[in-house]
Design a protein around this motif. Sequence first.
Motif, PDB file in Angstrom:
ATOM      1  N   GLU A 265       1.034  -1.062  -0.195  1.00  0.00           N
ATOM      2  CA  GLU A 265       0.090   0.072   0.036  1.00  0.00           C
ATOM      3  C   GLU A 265       0.820   1.306  -0.003  1.00  0.00           C
ATOM      4  N   GLY A 266       0.606   2.340  -0.914  1.00  0.00           N
ATOM      5  CA  GLY A 266       1.445   3.571  -0.717  1.00  0.00           C
ATOM      6  C   GLY A 266       0.233   4.215  -0.223  1.00  0.00           C
ATOM      7  N   HIS A 267       0.847   5.312   0.406  1.00  0.00           N
ATOM      8  CA  HIS A 267       0.181   6.560   1.090  1.00  0.00           C
ATOM      9  C   HIS A 267       0.761   7.616   1.074  1.00  0.00           C
ATOM     10  N   THR A 268       0.174   8.951   1.160  1.00  0.00           N
ATOM     11  CA  THR A 268       0.817  10.037   0.946  1.00  0.00           C
ATOM     12  C   THR A 268       0.260  10.848   2.158  1.00  0.00           C
ATOM     13  N   ASP A 269       0.952  12.085   2.586  1.00  0.00           N
ATOM     14  CA  ASP A 269       0.202  13.048   3.297  1.00  0.00           C
ATOM     15  C   ASP A 269      -0.784  14.079   2.548  1.00  0.00           C
ATOM     16  N   GLY A 270      -1.217  15.141   3.196  1.00  0.00           N
ATOM     17  CA  GLY A 270      -2.196  15.823   2.387  1.00  0.00           C
ATOM     18  C   GLY A 270      -1.583  16.949   1.705  1.00  0.00           C
ATOM     19  N   ILE A 271      -0.512  17.108   1.472  1.00  0.00           N
ATOM     20  CA  ILE A 271      -0.090  18.334   0.812  1.00  0.00           C
ATOM     21  C   ILE A 271      -0.147  18.147  -0.698  1.00  0.00           C
ATOM     22  N   GLY A 272      -0.808  18.854  -1.561  1.00  0.00           N
ATOM     23  CA  GLY A 272      -0.805  18.560  -2.546  1.00  0.00           C
ATOM     24  C   GLY A 272      -2.174  18.293  -3.197  1.00  0.00           C
ATOM     25  N   SER A 273      -2.805  18.193  -4.498  1.00  0.00           N
ATOM     26  CA  SER A 273      -3.906  17.864  -4.713  1.00  0.00           C
ATOM     27  C   SER A 273      -4.125  16.354  -4.539  1.00  0.00           C
TER      28      SER A 273
ATOM     29  N   ASN B 111       2.411  10.346   7.575  1.00  0.00           N
ATOM     30  CA  ASN B 111       1.289   9.754   6.683  1.00  0.00           C
ATOM     31  C   ASN B 111       2.138   9.311   5.408  1.00  0.00           C
ATOM     32  N   ARG B 112       3.279   9.923   4.993  1.00  0.00           N
ATOM     33  CA  ARG B 112       3.726   9.423   3.780  1.00  0.00           C
ATOM     34  C   ARG B 112       4.546   7.938   3.927  1.00  0.00           C
ATOM     35  N   ARG B 113       4.126   7.032   3.478  1.00  0.00           N
ATOM     36  CA  ARG B 113       4.531   5.426   3.925  1.00  0.00           C
ATOM     37  C   ARG B 113       4.166   4.703   2.887  1.00  0.00           C
ATOM     38  N   VAL B 114       4.882   3.456   2.817  1.00  0.00           N
ATOM     39  CA  VAL B 114       4.283   2.501   2.003  1.00  0.00           C
ATOM     40  C   VAL B 114       4.214   1.304   3.268  1.00  0.00           C
ATOM     41  N   GLU B 115       3.169   0.619   3.441  1.00  0.00           N
ATOM     42  CA  GLU B 115       2.961  -0.544   4.202  1.00  0.00           C
ATOM     43  C   GLU B 115       2.589  -1.757   3.291  1.00  0.00           C
ATOM     44  N   SER B 116       2.884  -2.962   4.152  1.00  0.00           N
ATOM     45  CA  SER B 116       2.517  -4.141   3.502  1.00  0.00           C
ATOM     46  C   SER B 116       1.687  -4.943   4.533  1.00  0.00           C
ATOM     47  N   LYS B 117       0.589  -5.469   3.955  1.00  0.00           N
ATOM     48  CA  LYS B 117      -0.273  -6.286   4.784  1.00  0.00           C
ATOM     49  C   LYS B 117      -0.724  -7.671   4.130  1.00  0.00           C
ATOM     50  N   LEU B 118      -0.838  -8.373   5.164  1.00  0.00           N
ATOM     51  CA  LEU B 118      -1.146  -9.993   4.915  1.00  0.00           C
ATOM     52  C   LEU B 118      -2.643 -10.253   4.274  1.00  0.00           C
ATOM     53  N   VAL B 119      -2.865 -10.776   3.091  1.00  0.00           N
ATOM     54  CA  VAL B 119      -3.945 -10.974   2.429  1.00  0.00           C
ATOM     55  C   VAL B 119      -4.656 -12.179   3.257  1.00  0.00           C
ATOM     56  N   LEU B 120      -5.994 -12.214   3.677  1.00  0.00           N
ATOM     57  CA  LEU B 120      -6.835 -13.165   4.467  1.00  0.00           C
ATOM     58  C   LEU B 120      -6.692 -14.308   3.312  1.00  0.00           C
TER      59      LEU B 120
END
Length: 226
Positions: A159-167, A216-225
């Motif tokens: 998962e890619g996530h950003t902060d709120g800066i920008g459109s 909030n600017r991050r990349v996470e990995s999650k296990l798929v059920l």
Amino acid sequence: MTNPLTTCDRNAFRHSKPGRLLLAAALSFALTGLVSGSASAQDATYSADDVTRHFKQLKTRSLKPVGTSRALCIGTRDECNPDAAKAEGGQVAVTSEGDGNAQALVADPETKAIGEGFNLLVSFEYASARLSPSARVNLQEFAKGIDDPALASATFVIEGHTDGIGSAPYNQRLSEDRAAAVTEFLVSLGVGRDRLKTVGYGKTRPKVADINDPSNRRVESKLVLE
């Protein structure tokens, strides 16, 4: 007492064969120190064992029944736990059930990813999806961690996530590009592409309440059920 070498003596020694060898050895030692210092600066933030341990316990919990049913909730954080604090952000484990020792897990309704993500701690060049050297070191440990036999059949969402800066459109695209960069690098390390699913959420799933917070600017990995 022996007199110190004169300037002429020192110059002659430097140009002699023993002198050249000693100078070369000193230079090699200095360069080795520089390389070693640079390498230590790029040490991984977490180990492969940390990765394996995180996902193995999630896998065990996802398969372990609590009471009369599996301790799972498929939905958003608010759907699974309406009393959760807004400041927690994202998706979290819901209220304890059964004997009080096990917690139900939240699974994303779209990706079926279990909500307790592993922060890959990857950093990028400003406004780009180019992985930094430290990010590559961390991802090498992540790839080793999910290569554990107990996780051989497991699949993961990146998962890619950003902060709120920008459109919103810009952040959405950037989050997708960064998640894709992580996936491609993991594939280059030998992780099967069929084990990875890439998704970008832009600024829609902040980790902390302040949407502009850098965390909030991050990349996470999650296990798929399963």
